[in-house]
Scaffold this active site. Structure first.
Site, PDB file in Angstrom:
ATOM      1  N   CYS A 359       0.838  11.106  -4.623  1.00 46.98           N
ATOM      2  CA  CYS A 359       0.481  11.657  -5.923  1.00 46.98           C
ATOM      3  C   CYS A 359       1.535  12.670  -6.374  1.00 46.98           C
ATOM      4  O   CYS A 359       2.666  12.306  -6.643  1.00 46.98           O
ATOM      5  CB  CYS A 359      -0.925  12.234  -5.901  1.00 46.98           C
ATOM      6  SG  CYS A 359      -1.655  12.419  -7.555  1.00 46.98           S
ATOM      7  N   HIS A 462      -4.412   8.035  -3.474  1.00 55.08           N
ATOM      8  CA  HIS A 462      -5.040   8.884  -2.470  1.00 55.08           C
ATOM      9  C   HIS A 462      -5.901   8.017  -1.547  1.00 55.08           C
ATOM     10  O   HIS A 462      -6.439   6.992  -1.964  1.00 55.08           O
ATOM     11  CB  HIS A 462      -5.945   9.929  -3.115  1.00 55.08           C
ATOM     12  CG  HIS A 462      -5.212  10.988  -3.870  1.00 55.08           C
ATOM     13  ND1 HIS A 462      -4.454  11.952  -3.258  1.00 55.08           N
ATOM     14  CD2 HIS A 462      -5.125  11.236  -5.207  1.00 55.08           C
ATOM     15  CE1 HIS A 462      -3.931  12.760  -4.168  1.00 55.08           C
ATOM     16  NE2 HIS A 462      -4.322  12.347  -5.359  1.00 55.08           N
TER      17      HIS A 462
END
Length: 516
Positions: A359, A462
């Site tokens: 991310c 994630h």
């Protein structure tokens, strides 16, 4: 968010069934007394008894978040809630909903945070401005509580921080003011591990109003270690001084580190993997987010995970550096440089070491991160590490999506979620880390990027390492032996053990009798 006192127009969703659950509220004498874990354990324990249980926390402050639906069974709309409430939902064996945590604060600076209301970003807000705004959020909080209560037999409500911060009483939306509005009985939890539990319980009683004291049905002492007989006189003093019944002492739960931590307070005492094989280093960024991405690797016996604290270099013997998520990408790029970690990472790659960015960590690996609208801080741009040929512009709607696909490149199932603001472009995306196939027969979606030499990779996903098949495949590619660990089963076993632990330490029948 220029006028913090103006009424907030939150979405009004269709009414739910009229059934009203009983509820019990767990408040604490301070932050980190173990409220979230206690609520998760109670949720699983009462669910095992055949009750339909739901968690609720009006306001959470954490950069560990999870993707959740809006509460409608047929809804595809996604929002975000605190990771702790997602774990508590799992303990209840139900899907997480935005109504379980209607207000989420995601810290960006020492005095400011992004405000997420019912799953959607409301805006960035300095602490003083948010303090003035909070009373305007109570209608949304109560609406979400009522919707949550309409779906269950029992709602376990969690307070936030200390319930006796009387100077904040006028703007309270998550402790005694919520208990008053929803007519909730309250159990106060003190933490003996940090010391001062007696003073904390008695001091809390002294600071509460008479009406607030009357709401308290008893107190629990948490995280006890040692000979209980030596502490029982303290409980006698607490009961005599407060008039509150002593509801029990919960001994230290050894498997707590097998469950996702609520927030970055857990990194003040980071657990390291017991393995002696693959050496993984994770720089501890100032606003690290969703750091439970690393938990599955730390659980592997053949992996040693080290969280690198400020003031310490990344060890030269590291095999893999993982840059985790962050709430403030540009500011944490500055942290990397201030700590000298950028030099360590570049030297690591020159030696043939691997780097993974997740991310915001993926964004940091590129050439530049731009924030023209000042979404994460002052407008501007910051040079990235230049290890991937990509650029990122922060802005637009937050991208929230669950992922359950197959990677055509590796043949492995990929499970996780995306939660980010911004758009990443550049030639580096022509070498994607993944080719995601949703099984619908269409073209695979490119995700992430890999450097030309294959040493550096990053993606927005994630939860990657939570998938046993992918984690084993990734470890094998690095010459490390996967253990065959079933991480989901490990988490479930920890929840079951937590419920057993509370059954053994508390009278759950008596506690349930206080719910109303």
């Amino acid at each position: 968010m220029t006028d913090p006192t103006a009424p907030i127009d939150f979405p009004a969703l269709s009414p739910k069934a009229p059934r009203r659950a009983k509820a019990l509220m767990i408040q604490g004498t301070s932050s980190d007394v173990g409220k979230s874990l206690l609520v998760a354990g109670l949720c699983r324990a009462y669910t095992r008894r055949g009750l339909s249980v739901r968690p609720f926390k009006a306001q959470n402050m954490s950069n560990n978040a999870a993707v959740a639906a809006d509460g409608d069974d047929d809804s595809t709309t996604k929002g975000e809630i605190g990771r702790a409430q997602a774990l508590q939902a799992r303990a209840c064996k139900v899907a997480p909903s935005i109504h379980m945590n209607p207000v989420l604060l995601k810290p960006q600076t020492l005095i400011g945070a992004q405000v997420v209301l019912r799953g959607r970003v409301l805006g960035n807000c300095p602490a003083r401005q948010y303090h003035l705004m909070k009373p305007q959020l109570m209608p949304a909080v109560m609406d979400s509580f009522n919707r949550t209560a309409a779906l269950a037999d029992l709602v376990i409500v969690e307070g936030a921080g200390s319930n006796a911060e009387v100077y904040l009483r006028a703007s309270d939306i998550t402790n005694m003011k919520l208990a008053e509005n929803a007519d909730l009985p309250v159990v106060v939890v003190g933490d003996i591990d940090r010391g001062g539990a007696l003073a904390a319980i008695v001091g809390t009683h002294a600071l509460l109003t008479e009406d607030e004291r009357a709401r308290v049905v008893g107190y629990i002492i948490n995280k006890f270690r040692g000979d209980l007989s030596l502490f029982e006189p303290a409980c006698t003093v607490m009961t005599e001084r407060t008039g509150w019944p002593w509801l029990g002492v919960v001994r230290w739960f050894e498997s707590a580190d097998r469950l996702p931590a609520e927030d970055a307070l857990a990194l003040e005492r980071p657990a390291e993997g017991s393995g002696k094989g693959l050496r993984v280093a994770v720089p501890q960024l100032s606003r690290v987010a969703n750091f439970d991405d690393i938990d599955p690797l730390a659980a592997e016996p053949g992996v040693e995970v080290r969280w690198i604290r400020p003031g310490h270099p990344i060890p030269a013997e590291t095999d893999v550096v993982i840059l985790p998520g962050s709430k403030v990408t540009r500011a944490d790029l500055d942290v990397l440089r201030r700590e000298g970690w950028d030099i360590d990472i570049l030297a690591h790659v020159r030696r043939g070491g691997r780097v993974v960015g997740l991310c915001a960590g993926f964004q940091m690996l590129g050439k530049v991160v731009r924030d023209p609208e000042g979404i994460e801080g002052p407008p501007g741009e910051t040079a990235g590490l230049g290890l991937l040929d990509i650029e990122t512009v922060i802005g637009g709607e937050k991208h929230l999506v669950d992922i359950a696909v197959t990677d055509r490149r590796s043949g492995q199932p990929i499970r996780g979620y995306e939660m980010h603001m911004g758009r990443t472009t550049g030639p580096g995306l022509e070498r994607p880390w993944f080719l995601l196939d949703d099984g619908a027969g269409g073209p695979a979606r490119r995700e992430g990027a890999v450097s030309a030499d294959g040493l550096v990779s990053g993606a927005y996903i994630h939860g990657l390492f939570g998938g046993d098949d992918f984690r084993g495949h990734w470890l094998s590619g690095l010459g490390a032996a996967a253990s065959g660990l079933d991480f989901e089963a490990r988490t479930e076993a920890a929840l079951e053990a937590l419920a057993d632990h509370l059954e053994a330490n508390l009278d759950l029948d008596a506690l349930l009798a206080f719910a109303r």
